[in-house]
Design an enzyme around this catalytic site. Structure first.
Site, mmCIF file in Angstrom:
data_model
loop_
_atom_site.group_PDB
_atom_site.id
_atom_site.type_symbol
_atom_site.label_atom_id
_atom_site.label_comp_id
_atom_site.label_asym_id
_atom_site.label_seq_id
_atom_site.Cartn_x
_atom_site.Cartn_y
_atom_site.Cartn_z
ATOM 1 N N ASP A 65 -0.545 -4.265 5.852
ATOM 2 C CA ASP A 65 -1.225 -3.783 7.060
ATOM 3 C C ASP A 65 -2.682 -4.248 7.079
ATOM 4 O OD1 ASP A 65 1.161 -2.611 7.634
ATOM 5 O OD2 ASP A 65 0.438 -0.550 7.637
ATOM 6 N N HIS A 91 0.842 -1.208 0.000
ATOM 7 C CA HIS A 91 0.000 0.000 0.000
ATOM 8 C C HIS A 91 0.868 1.244 0.000
ATOM 9 C CE1 HIS A 91 0.628 -0.733 4.282
ATOM 10 N NE2 HIS A 91 0.100 0.438 4.603
ATOM 11 N N HIS A 110 1.304 3.877 1.937
ATOM 12 C CA HIS A 110 1.866 4.581 3.100
ATOM 13 C C HIS A 110 3.389 4.630 3.027
ATOM 14 C CE1 HIS A 110 -2.016 3.883 5.653
ATOM 15 N NE2 HIS A 110 -2.092 4.965 4.897
HETATM 16 ZN ZN LIG Z 1 -0.243 1.436 6.565
#
Ligand SMILES: [Zn+2]
Length: 284
Positions: free
Chosen positions: A134, A54, A56
């Site tokens: 996550d 992802h 982030h």
């Molecule tokens: Zn994350």
């Protein structure tokens, strides 16, 4: 198939999946690129691809530097916000890197473009691996930053929970002790949780990772995969699995010590995808 676990930043993991015959390797969330390249060089590997779970910053921040060092390197992911993305993948898409096979599993909720990667090797008896970012942690699950309990329920049951039970789970963060403390609060009589917590503490004392776990083990102590257990339902006061999950995650959010909570501005920045560069902020 060998998976090298590399602890980085405060509590993140990046991984190198190695095809031992061809010495080709695929990196997962290589957020500290120069450290990764040192290992690639030292082990005589050739890095063919990056899989990003992802966008982030603590997962994707290394991509641009890696592409700069290795022109032509492919960067796969499911979200346009991912740094240096070259190949946007979709749910169930399969990729092949020499004898390594990757199935992309779309798991939106922590972020709206989150992908997990299920990896197995041709002609190899090793159990498969899932890189769960996550979404699924050892004894826990990710925060619902851009999605709903319904989505996370689907991710945990239909998508990840239905993989072969012997699948090794390599997650994005080392949160095991805190997750297991929460699991013990949810199910105080669960012996497996107690056993895992003392094991995780011993690993921590030795400065060793607790990853990987396996799916079959997760079903024994991870409350987020035990939504129909009587103790978990009692803790949440709900019986509908989605509602049990919603309450569990809410309780887990407030289980964090106050000093670890993000300030409201940081939460907004996370939701808007602005956390792509330093300054360092607490992890999510
Ligand atoms: Zn994350």
């Amino acid at each position: 198939m060998k998976v090298k676990v590399i602890s980085i930043l405060e509590d993140n993991y990046m991984y190198l999946v190695i095809d031992e015959q061809s010495r080709e390797a695929v990196a997962v969330d290589p957020a500290v690129p120069h450290r990764l390249l040192e290992i690639v060089k030292r082990e005589g590997l050739s890095l063919t691809a990056v899989l990003t779970t992802h966008h982030h910053w603590d997962h994707a921040r290394g991509n641009a530097a890696l592409v700069k060092e290795l022109p032509g390197l492919r960067v796969y992911g499911g979200d346009d916000r991912i740094e240096a993305l070259t190949d946007k993948v979709t749910d169930r898409q399969e990729l092949k890197f020499h004898s390594l096979n990757v199935r992309c599993l779309f798991t939106p909720c922590h972020t709206s473009g989150h992908m997990c990667y299920f990896v197995w090797e041709d002609g190899c008896d090793d159990p498969p691996a899932v890189f769960s970012g996550d979404t699924l942690f050892l004894a826990g699950c990710g925060r619902f930053l851009e999605g709903t309990a319904e989505q996370m329920h689907r991710n945990l049951t239909e998508v990840l929970g239905s993989l072969p039970q012997e699948t090794k789970v390599f997650c994005g963060h080392e949160y095991s002790i805190k997750n297991l403390k929460f699991a013990l609060k949810v199910e105080p009589d669960n012996e497996k949780v107690k056993e895992m917590l003392s094991w995780a503490r011993a690993r921590d004392d030795d400065d060793k990772p607790t990853v990987p776990s396996t799916l079959v083990d997760e079903f024994q102590y991870n409350p987020f995969l035990r939504l129909s257990e009587e103790g978990v339902q009692k803790f949440t006061g709900k019986t509908d699995p989605v509602e049990v999950l919603r309450v569990l995650r809410k309780e887990r959010d407030s289980f964090r010590k106050p000093k670890e909570r993000l300030p409201p501005q940081a939460m907004l920045a996370l939701q808007w995808g602005l956390l792509s560069a330093p300054p360092r902020l607490p992890k999510v």
